[in-house]
Design a protein around this motif. Structure first.
Motif, PDB file in Angstrom:
ATOM      1  N   VAL A  30     -21.238  -4.639  17.603  1.00 47.13           N
ATOM      2  CA  VAL A  30     -20.643  -4.738  18.935  1.00 47.13           C
ATOM      3  C   VAL A  30     -20.724  -6.192  19.387  1.00 47.13           C
ATOM      4  N   HIS A  31     -19.577  -6.775  19.665  1.00 45.89           N
ATOM      5  CA  HIS A  31     -19.519  -8.136  20.195  1.00 45.89           C
ATOM      6  C   HIS A  31     -19.236  -8.058  21.698  1.00 45.89           C
ATOM      7  N   VAL A  32     -20.107  -8.656  22.498  1.00 44.24           N
ATOM      8  CA  VAL A  32     -19.899  -8.677  23.950  1.00 44.24           C
ATOM      9  C   VAL A  32     -19.111  -9.932  24.294  1.00 44.24           C
ATOM     10  N   THR A  33     -17.890  -9.744  24.767  1.00 43.69           N
ATOM     11  CA  THR A  33     -17.011 -10.859  25.112  1.00 43.69           C
ATOM     12  C   THR A  33     -17.070 -11.072  26.631  1.00 43.69           C
ATOM     13  N   SER A  34     -15.972 -11.373  27.261  1.00 40.96           N
ATOM     14  CA  SER A  34     -15.939 -11.591  28.712  1.00 40.96           C
ATOM     15  C   SER A  34     -14.491 -11.582  29.173  1.00 40.96           C
ATOM     16  N   ILE A  35     -14.260 -11.106  30.395  1.00 37.34           N
ATOM     17  CA  ILE A  35     -12.904 -11.175  30.942  1.00 37.34           C
ATOM     18  C   ILE A  35     -12.455 -12.621  31.131  1.00 37.34           C
ATOM     19  N   GLN A  36     -13.393 -13.574  31.060  1.00 41.38           N
ATOM     20  CA  GLN A  36     -12.992 -14.966  31.203  1.00 41.38           C
ATOM     21  C   GLN A  36     -12.039 -15.401  30.090  1.00 41.38           C
ATOM     22  N   HIS A  37     -12.099 -14.749  28.933  1.00 40.93           N
ATOM     23  CA  HIS A  37     -11.159 -15.149  27.880  1.00 40.93           C
ATOM     24  C   HIS A  37      -9.744 -14.687  28.194  1.00 40.93           C
ATOM     25  N   ARG A  38      -9.597 -13.810  29.188  1.00 39.39           N
ATOM     26  CA  ARG A  38      -8.267 -13.406  29.647  1.00 39.39           C
ATOM     27  C   ARG A  38      -7.855 -14.139  30.912  1.00 39.39           C
ATOM     28  N   MET A  39      -8.809 -14.456  31.774  1.00 39.95           N
ATOM     29  CA  MET A  39      -8.501 -15.107  33.051  1.00 39.95           C
ATOM     30  C   MET A  39      -9.555 -16.176  33.343  1.00 39.95           C
ATOM     31  N   PRO A  40      -9.523 -17.277  32.610  1.00 41.03           N
ATOM     32  CA  PRO A  40     -10.511 -18.343  32.793  1.00 41.03           C
ATOM     33  C   PRO A  40     -10.375 -19.017  34.156  1.00 41.03           C
ATOM     34  N   LEU A  41     -11.473 -19.573  34.632  1.00 44.45           N
ATOM     35  CA  LEU A  41     -11.488 -20.355  35.861  1.00 44.45           C
ATOM     36  C   LEU A  41     -11.477 -21.828  35.459  1.00 44.45           C
ATOM     37  N   LYS A  96     -15.355 -17.479  24.074  1.00 39.86           N
ATOM     38  CA  LYS A  96     -15.293 -16.019  24.083  1.00 39.86           C
ATOM     39  C   LYS A  96     -13.974 -15.517  23.496  1.00 39.86           C
ATOM     40  N   ALA A  97     -12.891 -16.267  23.705  1.00 41.75           N
ATOM     41  CA  ALA A  97     -11.616 -15.907  23.073  1.00 41.75           C
ATOM     42  C   ALA A  97     -11.738 -16.001  21.559  1.00 41.75           C
ATOM     43  N   ALA A  98     -12.421 -17.036  21.094  1.00 39.02           N
ATOM     44  CA  ALA A  98     -12.645 -17.174  19.661  1.00 39.02           C
ATOM     45  C   ALA A  98     -13.486 -16.013  19.136  1.00 39.02           C
ATOM     46  N   LEU A  99     -14.509 -15.619  19.890  1.00 40.25           N
ATOM     47  CA  LEU A  99     -15.339 -14.481  19.481  1.00 40.25           C
ATOM     48  C   LEU A  99     -14.509 -13.208  19.394  1.00 40.25           C
ATOM     49  N   SER A 100     -13.627 -13.002  20.367  1.00 40.05           N
ATOM     50  CA  SER A 100     -12.797 -11.799  20.379  1.00 40.05           C
ATOM     51  C   SER A 100     -11.847 -11.771  19.180  1.00 40.05           C
ATOM     52  N   THR A 101     -11.237 -12.904  18.869  1.00 37.96           N
ATOM     53  CA  THR A 101     -10.320 -12.964  17.726  1.00 37.96           C
ATOM     54  C   THR A 101     -11.080 -12.773  16.416  1.00 37.96           C
ATOM     55  N   TYR A 102     -12.222 -13.430  16.303  1.00 36.19           N
ATOM     56  CA  TYR A 102     -13.066 -13.249  15.115  1.00 36.19           C
ATOM     57  C   TYR A 102     -13.438 -11.774  14.949  1.00 36.19           C
ATOM     58  N   SER A 103     -13.826 -11.126  16.047  1.00 36.40           N
ATOM     59  CA  SER A 103     -14.245  -9.730  15.999  1.00 36.40           C
ATOM     60  C   SER A 103     -13.111  -8.833  15.518  1.00 36.40           C
ATOM     61  N   LYS A 104     -11.905  -9.079  16.022  1.00 38.14           N
ATOM     62  CA  LYS A 104     -10.762  -8.274  15.609  1.00 38.14           C
ATOM     63  C   LYS A 104     -10.486  -8.456  14.120  1.00 38.14           C
ATOM     64  N   SER A 105     -10.531  -9.693  13.652  1.00 39.18           N
ATOM     65  CA  SER A 105     -10.294  -9.942  12.232  1.00 39.18           C
ATOM     66  C   SER A 105     -11.366  -9.283  11.375  1.00 39.18           C
ATOM     67  N   LEU A 106     -12.616  -9.397  11.804  1.00 41.55           N
ATOM     68  CA  LEU A 106     -13.712  -8.791  11.057  1.00 41.55           C
ATOM     69  C   LEU A 106     -13.537  -7.282  10.966  1.00 41.55           C
ATOM     70  N   SER A 107     -13.087  -6.663  12.056  1.00 44.93           N
ATOM     71  CA  SER A 107     -12.921  -5.210  12.056  1.00 44.93           C
ATOM     72  C   SER A 107     -11.900  -4.775  11.004  1.00 44.93           C
ATOM     73  N   LYS A 108     -10.836  -5.545  10.856  1.00 42.92           N
ATOM     74  CA  LYS A 108      -9.808  -5.198   9.873  1.00 42.92           C
ATOM     75  C   LYS A 108     -10.340  -5.322   8.446  1.00 42.92           C
ATOM     76  N   GLU A 109     -11.292  -6.238   8.250  1.00 43.06           N
ATOM     77  CA  GLU A 109     -11.848  -6.449   6.920  1.00 43.06           C
ATOM     78  C   GLU A 109     -12.866  -5.384   6.536  1.00 43.06           C
ATOM     79  N   VAL A 110     -13.772  -5.033   7.481  1.00 40.03           N
ATOM     80  CA  VAL A 110     -14.922  -4.215   7.078  1.00 40.03           C
ATOM     81  C   VAL A 110     -14.831  -2.749   7.491  1.00 40.03           C
ATOM     82  N   THR A 111     -13.936  -2.395   8.415  1.00 40.97           N
ATOM     83  CA  THR A 111     -13.826  -0.989   8.795  1.00 40.97           C
ATOM     84  C   THR A 111     -13.478  -0.091   7.611  1.00 40.97           C
ATOM     85  N   PRO A 112     -12.586  -0.496   6.703  1.00 39.32           N
ATOM     86  CA  PRO A 112     -12.309   0.365   5.544  1.00 39.32           C
ATOM     87  C   PRO A 112     -13.524   0.590   4.654  1.00 39.32           C
TER      88      PRO A 112
END
Length: 259
Positions: free
Chosen positions: A133-144, A155-171
């Motif tokens: 579980v990667h804890v991101t933040s709404i700031q990656h969608r609406m930064p101040l 946090k945007a980088a973490l979210s993208t990394y997490s999505k890519s990792l999920s595609k690799e290891v979920t199978p």
């Protein structure tokens, strides 16, 4: 969430588990029967030795020490929850962000997850089971722009990394999920609201309103509680969420104006 056996027998690493969201996750996981190891730079007096490792996860050495502790003490891991994050960047927009400030935000909000996953995933893949579980933040969608550009980008980088990792290891049996909090009423958030209230000559509720206004409003009318975020994390990490992977769950009281 009332069944104590929900996480019984599960071995969990939860980063930044001594305060705020991390502490709430540690408490919830223990209530649900998990064996928990957590980490921070310093050990609170109330934290038992057997469930704590002192490490600075912004460094390579700290991540290596934590991964060793997981394997030595737990014999592997079933659930990893990356709570560690935050920002110390100065206000002032892009011009205030030196290379050093950018690197600090990446070292805190991205690289600990990358390094720990790289160290611990081989064991999870070998057992063909696990949850990250990667804890991101709404700031990656609406930064101040005034204050959170570097944090939001990390946090945007973490979210993208997490999505890519999920595609690799979920199978291969390892689920990867993101939990994306908005403003959460942690001790640090309380202190910020009180400081803003003092500066504005108002009370704590007025200070909270200042923050909510800066976020464009929270339709729920209040920030989330750490325990509420912990409940969501416990659910997505549990067998009840066994068909869930590669997605991001926002818990922000409706702050983000679009889905």
């Amino acid at each position: 969430m009332t069944t104590r056996l929900e996480l019984a027998g599960k071995r969990a690493l939860i980063t930044a588990g001594t305060k705020g969201i991390g502490h709430a996750v540690v408490e919830r996981f223990r209530e649900l029967g998990a064996t928990v190891l957590t980490t921070a730079r310093s050990q609170p007096a109330t934290m038992p030795d057997e469930m704590f490792v002192a490490a600075d996860l912004t460094t390579v050495e700290g991540c290596e020490a934590t991964a060793r502790a997981v394997n030595d003490r737990l014999g592997g891991v079933d659930i990893v929850v990356h709570v560690l994050g935050g920002s110390s960047a100065p206000a002032g927009g892009f011009a205030a962000l030196s290379d050093a400030e950018w690197q600090k935000e990446l070292n805190l909000n991205l690289f600990p997850a990358v390094r720990l996953d790289r160290a611990l995933l081989p064991g999870m893949l070998a057992q063909r089971a696990g949850v990250i579980v990667h804890v991101t933040s709404i700031q990656h969608r609406m930064p101040l722009p005034e204050s959170t550009t570097a944090y939001a980008a990390a946090k945007a980088a973490l979210s993208t990394y997490s999505k890519s990792l999920s595609k690799e290891v979920t199978p291969q049996g390892v689920r990867v999920v993101r939990v994306c909090p908005g403003w959460v009423e942690t001790d640090a958030a309380v202190a910020l609201a009180q400081r803003l209230a003092d500066d504005a000559g108002t009370d704590y509720e007025g200070g909270k309103q200042i923050i909510m206004n800066a976020l464009g409003g929270i339709p729920l009318g209040r920030p989330a509680k750490p325990a509420e975020v912990a409940d969501l994390i416990a659910f997505v990490a549990s067998p009840r969420a066994s068909a869930i992977s590669g997605v991001e769950y926002v818990i922000d009281g409706g702050t983000v104006p679009t889905a």
